[in-house]
Design a protein around this motif. Structure first.
Motif, PDB file in Angstrom:
ATOM      1  N   ARG A   1      17.847  26.388   6.821  1.00 26.26           N
ATOM      2  CA  ARG A   1      16.994  25.084   6.590  1.00 26.26           C
ATOM      3  C   ARG A   1      16.462  24.803   5.322  1.00 26.26           C
ATOM      4  N   PHE A   2      15.718  25.966   4.828  1.00 29.16           N
ATOM      5  CA  PHE A   2      15.238  25.734   3.299  1.00 29.16           C
ATOM      6  C   PHE A   2      16.131  25.311   2.625  1.00 29.16           C
ATOM      7  N   GLU A   3      17.372  25.950   2.612  1.00 31.34           N
ATOM      8  CA  GLU A   3      18.503  25.717   1.534  1.00 31.34           C
ATOM      9  C   GLU A   3      18.928  24.293   1.559  1.00 31.34           C
ATOM     10  N   ALA A   4      18.863  23.690   2.788  1.00 29.56           N
ATOM     11  CA  ALA A   4      19.204  22.216   2.857  1.00 29.56           C
ATOM     12  C   ALA A   4      18.091  21.404   2.384  1.00 29.56           C
ATOM     13  N   LEU A   5      16.932  21.757   1.953  1.00 24.16           N
ATOM     14  CA  LEU A   5      15.716  20.803   1.613  1.00 24.16           C
ATOM     15  C   LEU A   5      16.057  20.531   0.191  1.00 24.16           C
ATOM     16  N   VAL A   6      15.921  19.007   0.062  1.00 26.19           N
ATOM     17  CA  VAL A   6      16.066  18.324  -1.372  1.00 26.19           C
ATOM     18  C   VAL A   6      14.537  17.968  -1.934  1.00 26.19           C
ATOM     19  N   CYS A   7      14.339  18.060  -3.091  1.00 30.90           N
ATOM     20  CA  CYS A   7      13.141  17.381  -3.891  1.00 30.90           C
ATOM     21  C   CYS A   7      13.979  16.139  -4.746  1.00 30.90           C
ATOM     22  N   ASP A   8      12.892  15.223  -4.737  1.00 34.85           N
ATOM     23  CA  ASP A   8      13.244  14.013  -5.435  1.00 34.85           C
ATOM     24  C   ASP A   8      12.082  13.052  -5.701  1.00 34.85           C
ATOM     25  N   ALA A   9      12.237  12.076  -6.430  1.00 41.25           N
ATOM     26  CA  ALA A   9      11.195  11.154  -6.480  1.00 41.25           C
ATOM     27  C   ALA A   9      10.820  10.719  -4.977  1.00 41.25           C
ATOM     28  N   GLY A  10       9.389  10.387  -4.684  1.00 45.53           N
ATOM     29  CA  GLY A  10       9.193   9.817  -3.535  1.00 45.53           C
ATOM     30  C   GLY A  10       9.940   8.319  -2.806  1.00 45.53           C
ATOM     31  N   GLU A  11      10.279   7.579  -3.915  1.00 41.76           N
ATOM     32  CA  GLU A  11      10.969   6.613  -3.688  1.00 41.76           C
ATOM     33  C   GLU A  11      12.244   6.788  -3.055  1.00 41.76           C
ATOM     34  N   GLN A  12      12.978   7.732  -3.162  1.00 40.64           N
ATOM     35  CA  GLN A  12      14.333   8.258  -2.647  1.00 40.64           C
ATOM     36  C   GLN A  12      14.077   8.688  -1.209  1.00 40.64           C
ATOM     37  N   ASP A  13      12.821   8.968  -0.609  1.00 39.11           N
ATOM     38  CA  ASP A  13      12.547   9.428   0.543  1.00 39.11           C
ATOM     39  C   ASP A  13      13.289  10.727   0.897  1.00 39.11           C
ATOM     40  N   PRO A  14      13.039  11.870  -0.294  1.00 39.08           N
ATOM     41  CA  PRO A  14      13.374  13.098  -0.074  1.00 39.08           C
ATOM     42  C   PRO A  14      12.569  13.807   0.862  1.00 39.08           C
TER      43      PRO A  14
ATOM     44  N   LEU B   1       0.860  -1.223   0.103  1.00 38.17           N
ATOM     45  CA  LEU B   1      -0.074  -0.052   0.019  1.00 38.17           C
ATOM     46  C   LEU B   1       0.827   1.171  -0.027  1.00 38.17           C
ATOM     47  N   ALA B   2       1.884   1.441   0.969  1.00 40.41           N
ATOM     48  CA  ALA B   2       2.836   2.642   0.766  1.00 40.41           C
ATOM     49  C   ALA B   2       3.506   2.932  -0.465  1.00 40.41           C
ATOM     50  N   ALA B   3       3.874   1.484  -1.085  1.00 41.41           N
ATOM     51  CA  ALA B   3       4.682   1.922  -2.473  1.00 41.41           C
ATOM     52  C   ALA B   3       3.633   2.276  -3.520  1.00 41.41           C
ATOM     53  N   LEU B   4       2.504   1.674  -3.420  1.00 39.63           N
ATOM     54  CA  LEU B   4       1.248   2.462  -4.375  1.00 39.63           C
ATOM     55  C   LEU B   4       1.397   3.839  -3.930  1.00 39.63           C
ATOM     56  N   GLU B   5       1.052   4.223  -2.675  1.00 37.31           N
ATOM     57  CA  GLU B   5       0.516   5.696  -2.424  1.00 37.31           C
ATOM     58  C   GLU B   5       1.928   6.588  -2.793  1.00 37.31           C
ATOM     59  N   CYS B   6       3.171   5.972  -2.760  1.00 34.47           N
ATOM     60  CA  CYS B   6       4.190   6.742  -3.059  1.00 34.47           C
ATOM     61  C   CYS B   6       4.366   7.160  -4.613  1.00 34.47           C
ATOM     62  N   ALA B   7       4.122   5.914  -5.286  1.00 32.52           N
ATOM     63  CA  ALA B   7       4.136   6.161  -6.900  1.00 32.52           C
ATOM     64  C   ALA B   7       3.210   6.753  -7.297  1.00 32.52           C
ATOM     65  N   ASP B   8       1.886   6.859  -6.961  1.00 32.67           N
ATOM     66  CA  ASP B   8       0.594   7.294  -7.237  1.00 32.67           C
ATOM     67  C   ASP B   8       0.657   8.935  -6.935  1.00 32.67           C
ATOM     68  N   THR B   9       1.021   9.340  -5.527  1.00 31.32           N
ATOM     69  CA  THR B   9       1.130  10.701  -5.126  1.00 31.32           C
ATOM     70  C   THR B   9       2.405  11.375  -5.266  1.00 31.32           C
ATOM     71  N   GLY B  10       3.360  10.694  -5.666  1.00 32.20           N
ATOM     72  CA  GLY B  10       4.733  11.659  -5.401  1.00 32.20           C
ATOM     73  C   GLY B  10       5.199  11.682  -4.118  1.00 32.20           C
ATOM     74  N   LYS B  11       4.442  11.346  -2.868  1.00 32.99           N
ATOM     75  CA  LYS B  11       5.076  11.592  -1.718  1.00 32.99           C
ATOM     76  C   LYS B  11       6.271  10.636  -1.080  1.00 32.99           C
ATOM     77  N   PRO B  12       6.836  11.276  -0.265  1.00 34.77           N
ATOM     78  CA  PRO B  12       8.064  10.484   0.150  1.00 34.77           C
ATOM     79  C   PRO B  12       7.696   9.110   0.797  1.00 34.77           C
ATOM     80  N   ILE B  13       8.546   8.142   0.639  1.00 39.39           N
ATOM     81  CA  ILE B  13       7.965   6.755   0.889  1.00 39.39           C
ATOM     82  C   ILE B  13       7.724   6.672   2.464  1.00 39.39           C
ATOM     83  N   SER B  14       8.621   7.640   3.278  1.00 36.13           N
ATOM     84  CA  SER B  14       8.325   7.378   4.677  1.00 36.13           C
ATOM     85  C   SER B  14       6.981   8.065   4.972  1.00 36.13           C
ATOM     86  N   GLN B  15       6.652   8.998   4.331  1.00 34.84           N
ATOM     87  CA  GLN B  15       5.296   9.757   4.534  1.00 34.84           C
ATOM     88  C   GLN B  15       4.239   8.733   4.163  1.00 34.84           C
TER      89      GLN B  15
END
Ligand code: TXE
Length: 486
Positions: free
Chosen positions: A312-325, A91-105
């Motif tokens: 803090r903002f400058e340290a934030l990284v965006c990536d595919a959810g599967e990378q848990d960014p 379920l978490a893998a589906l939610e991550c692929a489908d919504t783009g959210k980080p896998i831990s979320q």
């Protein structure tokens, strides 16, 4: 097409069976724009059949949900929560692929979904009416009765969590459901519905009609045989579904998002506050109804706070959810363009970008990414401080004193959540009362999701309450019985 960990059913769930629809919709992965699945495009006829199945299940003609005792419903809800836990990785893998959210979320969302079913399993057999001392010749009582067929239209930002929030409460109270998930993200919902059938939910107790909002959603909202409508989404669509439901006098619960403020005073524990402020805006890339999208900060510490946040903002990284960014992609190109257009308009009006995050070097091309933005020098009343952007954009505004803090906090049409950071006990209480909002958090933001805590808005954020025991009550209507026994 990318491979998913498990293929959810591609049809509509009607009366316990999955039906193929004449047309289907393509589902895109937000992190890359690649197609990952096809889902049903339910028509008005499919919605009609789903409502009929829910009616039959409620009336006891199909399946047996209507005849289940509260204890039996409770036992099924608990069993289902265990089935969700057992399938959590899929379920978490589906939610991550489908919504783009980080896998831990995504994992946290699935755990929360299971918790909704456990919470309402515990509550189902504790919901009762009252007796009222009226007159010695009378016995007066109230009965809490299910509405009947509950229609539920949900968005794409938290499909599994919002499924849990509304389906668990509605079923616990003895209703049957017809749920219209969002066309942009509903794979976890389809998998959850499949698990519900496998776990022995009677036919017709839960029906799911994926498809377009203007087709399947509109047909559901205007259906003459629904008894209750709960909607989570945008204020404009909230108005449309309310108008449609009003034709048949159907009660409506609306959750329409917000522009929630966090108020930071100089005496607060600043580290905890800033941690929560950053989390509160980057969670789910800012696509959260309760996102803390405005920081109101006491003028004496404004510059220091902006500097600390900028680092803090400058340290934030965006990536595919599967990378848990820190931040995933936004749901679709339309949402990304909306957020970027509003940021560009703000800078043209002289608003400063004090800092922004960055995209990972190897982030997939074609993803709908918006890096986190920290905006300062925002004039009062500017649209970026009043309108919901639904992206990772934090607006900072200074206040001189408590009165101005309250005025700014209440200066939008929304009123969903607020955070107050101060050690002063009197001020905590004064602000909790003065802020126009459905929830106020003091020295925390969001109470870790707080599924036990009643949730809902005022004004443009909607009305009615979900979550907690209040959420269960909102899926019942009260009947008064007065017996004159002489
Ligand atoms: O929402 P819609 P959208 C806000 C957020 C976002 C904006 C637009 O600001 O940028 O809304 O998002 C269904 N009759 N929120 O366009 O349209 C639709 O299929 C019946 C805040 O995606 O409100 C989906 O299932 N239903 C929010 C659901 O309504 C209709 C979460 C929500 O979609 C319909 C999402 C119609 N005519 C967006 N048209 C929150 N409160 O968390 C669409 N739908």
């Amino acid at each position: 097409m990318n491979t998913l960990p498990v293929q959810p059913p591609s049809g509509a769930l009607i009366g316990g069976q999955w039906h193929a629809t004449s047309e289907t919709l393509e589902v895109l992965r937000p992190a890359s724009g690649d197609p990952i699945a096809r889902i049903a495009a339910s028509t008005a006829d499919d919605v009609d059949a789903a409502v009929a199945a829910a009616r039959a299940a409620f009336a006891g003609e199909l399946g047996s949900w209507a005849s289940w005792s509260a204890r039996a419903r409770s036992e099924w809800l608990y069993r289902f929560s265990q089935a969700i836990d057992a399938d959590a990785d899929h379920l978490a893998a589906l939610e991550c692929a489908d919504t783009g959210k980080p896998i831990s979320q995504a994992r946290g969302d699935i755990a929360a979904c299971a918790r909704y079913f456990r919470f309402y399993a515990g509550a189902a057999d504790k919901l009762h009416g009252e007796t009222i001392p009226f007159d010695p010749d009378y016995a007066v009582m109230t009965l809490r009765e299910p509405y009947g067929v509950c229609a539920q239209i949900i968005p794409w930002n938290y499909p599994a969590q919002i499924f849990g929030r509304c389906v668990a409460a509605a079923l616990a109270a003895g209703n049957t459901c017809v749920l219209k998930p969002a066309e942009d993200a509903c794979l976890s919902v389809l998998r959850l519905a499949e698990l519900a059938v496998d776990t022995g939910l009677p036919d017709g107790a839960l029906n799911v009609v994926p498809g377009l909002g203007r087709v399947a959603g509109a047909a559901l909202a205007e259906h003459p045989d629904i008894d209750h409508l709960s909607f989570t989404g945008s204020p404009d669509t909230g108005t449309l579904v309310t108008q449609a439901a009003a034709v048949h006098h159907v009660p409506v619960t609306l959750e329409l998002g917000g522009k929630s403020p966090q108020l930071l005073f100089a005496d607060a524990d600043r580290q905890s506050a800033l941690d929560a402020v950053v989390r509160g805006i980057i969670q789910n890339a800012g696509q959260t109804c309760s996102a803390g999208s405005r920081l109101l900060v006491e003028a004496s510490i404004h510059d220091e706070v902006v500097d600390a946040l900028a680092r803090r903002f400058e340290a934030l990284v965006c990536d595919a959810g599967e990378q848990d960014p820190d931040c995933g992609a936004l749901i679709n190109a339309r949402q990304r363009d909306k957020v970027m257009t509003l940021i560009e308009a703000a800078t043209e009006d002289g608003i400063q970008i004090a800092a922004r995050g960055r995209l990972a070097d190897d982030a997939p091309a074609g993803g709908h990414f918006v890096v986190p933005h920290l905006l300062t020098q925002v004039p009062e009343g500017h649209s970026v401080s009043c309108e919901e952007l639904f992206g990772p954009v934090l607006v900072v505004q200074p206040f001189a004193d408590e009165a101005e803090a309250v005025r700014l906090a209440n200066a939008t049409d929304f009123g969903l959540c607020a955070g107050v950071w101060t050690r002063d006990g009197g001020r905590q209480l004064r602000l909790a009362k003065a802020i126009r909002s459905g929830q106020v958090f003091v020295n925390n933001y969001g109470a870790a999701g707080g599924i036990e805590l009643p949730f809902g808005g005022v004004g443009k954020s909607g009305h009615g309450r979900e979550k907690g025991f209040e959420g269960l009550k909102s899926y019942t209507r009260l009947k008064t019985v007065a017996i004159r026994h002489g």
